[in-house]
Design an enzyme around this catalytic site. Structure first.
Site, PDB file in Angstrom:
ATOM      1  CB  VAL A  63      -1.006   0.044   1.186  1.00 32.90           C
ATOM      2  CG1 VAL A  63      -2.032  -1.067   1.091  1.00 32.90           C
ATOM      3  CG2 VAL A  63      -0.284   0.034   2.531  1.00 32.90           C
ATOM      4  CG  ASN A  89      -6.626  -4.650   8.245  1.00 34.43           C
ATOM      5  OD1 ASN A  89      -6.887  -4.525   9.440  1.00 34.43           O
ATOM      6  ND2 ASN A  89      -5.767  -5.559   7.799  1.00 34.43           N
ATOM      7  CB  SER A 143      -5.364   2.235  16.568  1.00 40.39           C
ATOM      8  OG  SER A 143      -4.886   1.839  17.839  1.00 40.39           O
ATOM      9  CE1 TYR A 156      -0.130   0.954  14.838  1.00 43.91           C
ATOM     10  CE2 TYR A 156      -1.208   1.789  16.810  1.00 43.91           C
ATOM     11  CZ  TYR A 156      -1.173   0.914  15.735  1.00 43.91           C
ATOM     12  OH  TYR A 156      -2.192   0.011  15.551  1.00 43.91           O
ATOM     13  CB  ALA A 158       1.804  10.744  14.169  1.00 43.64           C
ATOM     14  CB  SER A 159       0.232   6.533  11.424  1.00 48.80           C
ATOM     15  OG  SER A 159       0.049   5.477  12.361  1.00 48.80           O
ATOM     16  CE  LYS A 160      -3.188   2.195  12.954  1.00 53.48           C
ATOM     17  NZ  LYS A 160      -3.842   1.510  11.829  1.00 53.48           N
TER      18      LYS A 160
HETATM   19  P1  NAI Z   1      -1.112  -8.090  11.568  1.00 54.73           P
HETATM   20  O1  NAI Z   1       0.342  -7.822  11.642  1.00 54.73           O
HETATM   21  O2  NAI Z   1      -1.629  -9.429  11.957  1.00 54.73           O
HETATM   22  O3  NAI Z   1      -1.657  -7.768  10.094  1.00 54.73           O
HETATM   23  C1  NAI Z   1      -1.207  -6.685   9.325  1.00 54.73           C
HETATM   24  C2  NAI Z   1      -1.149  -7.109   7.865  1.00 54.73           C
HETATM   25  O4  NAI Z   1      -0.737  -5.976   7.086  1.00 54.73           O
HETATM   26  C3  NAI Z   1      -0.136  -8.230   7.580  1.00 54.73           C
HETATM   27  O5  NAI Z   1      -0.744  -9.264   6.835  1.00 54.73           O
HETATM   28  C4  NAI Z   1       0.962  -7.539   6.796  1.00 54.73           C
HETATM   29  O6  NAI Z   1       1.604  -8.392   5.840  1.00 54.73           O
HETATM   30  C5  NAI Z   1       0.186  -6.430   6.098  1.00 54.73           C
HETATM   31  N1  NAI Z   1       1.041  -5.335   5.666  1.00 54.73           N
HETATM   32  C6  NAI Z   1       2.091  -4.779   6.331  1.00 54.73           C
HETATM   33  N2  NAI Z   1       2.655  -3.837   5.573  1.00 54.73           N
HETATM   34  C7  NAI Z   1       1.946  -3.776   4.419  1.00 54.73           C
HETATM   35  C8  NAI Z   1       2.051  -2.995   3.229  1.00 54.73           C
HETATM   36  N3  NAI Z   1       3.018  -2.088   3.081  1.00 54.73           N
HETATM   37  N4  NAI Z   1       1.142  -3.193   2.240  1.00 54.73           N
HETATM   38  C9  NAI Z   1       0.167  -4.133   2.378  1.00 54.73           C
HETATM   39  N5  NAI Z   1       0.042  -4.917   3.448  1.00 54.73           N
HETATM   40  C10 NAI Z   1       0.922  -4.733   4.468  1.00 54.73           C
HETATM   41  O7  NAI Z   1      -1.763  -6.960  12.469  1.00 54.73           O
HETATM   42  P2  NAI Z   1      -3.276  -6.626  12.891  1.00 54.73           P
HETATM   43  O8  NAI Z   1      -3.282  -6.439  14.332  1.00 54.73           O
HETATM   44  O9  NAI Z   1      -4.239  -7.542  12.268  1.00 54.73           O
HETATM   45  O10 NAI Z   1      -3.397  -5.164  12.241  1.00 54.73           O
HETATM   46  C11 NAI Z   1      -4.419  -4.790  11.329  1.00 54.73           C
HETATM   47  C12 NAI Z   1      -4.750  -3.339  11.544  1.00 54.73           C
HETATM   48  O11 NAI Z   1      -5.337  -3.197  12.849  1.00 54.73           O
HETATM   49  C13 NAI Z   1      -3.551  -2.395  11.522  1.00 54.73           C
HETATM   50  O12 NAI Z   1      -3.897  -1.209  10.825  1.00 54.73           O
HETATM   51  C14 NAI Z   1      -3.296  -2.108  12.985  1.00 54.73           C
HETATM   52  O13 NAI Z   1      -2.660  -0.883  13.188  1.00 54.73           O
HETATM   53  C15 NAI Z   1      -4.728  -2.119  13.499  1.00 54.73           C
HETATM   54  N6  NAI Z   1      -4.850  -2.297  14.945  1.00 54.73           N
HETATM   55  C16 NAI Z   1      -4.425  -3.438  15.558  1.00 54.73           C
HETATM   56  C17 NAI Z   1      -4.548  -3.585  16.940  1.00 54.73           C
HETATM   57  C18 NAI Z   1      -4.082  -4.809  17.666  1.00 54.73           C
HETATM   58  O14 NAI Z   1      -4.007  -4.788  18.906  1.00 54.73           O
HETATM   59  N7  NAI Z   1      -3.808  -5.908  16.979  1.00 54.73           N
HETATM   60  C19 NAI Z   1      -5.139  -2.519  17.746  1.00 54.73           C
HETATM   61  C20 NAI Z   1      -5.579  -1.374  16.997  1.00 54.73           C
HETATM   62  C21 NAI Z   1      -5.439  -1.283  15.645  1.00 54.73           C
END
Ligand code: NAI
Length: 251
Positions: A63, A89, A143, A156, A158-160
């Protein structure tokens, strides 16, 4: 919730919240595009959806690269003739934990590129298609860190906050164009990203749970339910909102 035959693109759908969301859309008989920078994981999620009787295909997209997002959406529209739902996401945390005076520039640039610029690219290109077709729905994954202060985590945070700002501003711009834009704000949720945070120290999990009134972390499937609901007509008068899913942490 009727999501049947909706064309849905999910970024970062190879793991965690994105994977759970892709699978839930699949269960609701949507056409799911499982997009991720990690193609192996994206293929696995797509195969799981198809094995359960759903419709899916995997697509490699970083992305942070505008031309890759352009290629993703061009391919989707060529194949399906429309884009109903865009779930932004994909997100990463920084590699280091440090206060602002010592915040790593490498973390800053990487986190802003994925979490903020990536969401901008995806929103911009999705909106161009949604304006052409006269409807659309965008759900951004922000988030709790986009609503409240968090220490040792400046890029993080700032971005959120930026994701929440982009959600509200774009919702204001496109309310009359039949396009809704909302965000979910998860608290600590089981995923690879949380594992990275828990690895900081053995008692980190217990420490964090003390701040969660419900006494547990969220599950990716619980966040997925909210994303699908916001993407469905069941929430059709809601736009520019953030939906917090944090077991009460923000209280
Ligand atoms: P995760 O690490 O399991 O999944 C993130 C996915 O994004 C991975 O599959 C990764 O390969 C992909 N990714 C990373 N860089 C990328 C790029 N440049 N282009 C395309 N895909 C890319 O993490 P999770 O927790 O499922 O995170 C999903 C979203 O939820 C994120 O935006 C995270 O900031 C947000 N979030 C997560 C929380 C948590 O406690 N797990 C809490 C609040 C928000």
């Amino acid at each position: 919730m009727n999501l049947k035959n909706k064309v849905v693109v999910i970024t970062g759908a190879g793991s965690g919240i994105g994977a759970a969301t892709a699978k839930l859309f699949g269960k609701h008989k949507a056409d799911v595009i499982v997009s991720d920078i990690n193609m192996e994981n994206a293929e696995k999620v797509s195969t799981d959806i198809k094995n359960e009787g759903g419709k899916a295909f995997a697509f490699e997209t970083d992305v942070t690269k505008f031309e890759q997002v352009e290629n993703l959406l061009k391919t989707v529209v060529e194949k399906h003739k429309k884009l109903d739902v865009m779930v932004n996401n994909a997100g990463i945390g920084g590699k280091h934990q440090a206060k602002t005076a010592d915040h790593s520039h490498e973390d800053w640039h990487n986190v802003i590129a994925v979490n903020q610029t990536g969401v901008f690219y995806c929103m911009q290109l999705a909106l161009q298609q949604m304006l052409k077709q006269g409807h659309g729905n965008i759900v951004n994954v922000a988030s709790l860190a986009g609503l409240k202060a968090s220490g040792n985590n400046l890029s993080y945070s700032a971005s959120k906050y930026a994701v929440v700002g982009m959600t509200k501003s774009a919702a204001l711009e496109y309310g009359r164009k039949n396009i809704r834009i909302n965000a979910v704000c998860p608290g600590f949720t089981h995923s690879a990203l949380l594992e990275q945070l828990l690895a900081v120290s053995p008692d980190m999990g217990d420490k964090l749970k003390r701040f969660i009134p419900m006494g547990r972390f969220g599950e990716a499937e619980e966040i997925a339910e909210a994303i699908c609901w916001l993407a469905s007509d069941n929430s059709k008068f809601i736009t520019g909102q953030t939906l917090t899913l944090d077991g009460g942490t923000s209280l």
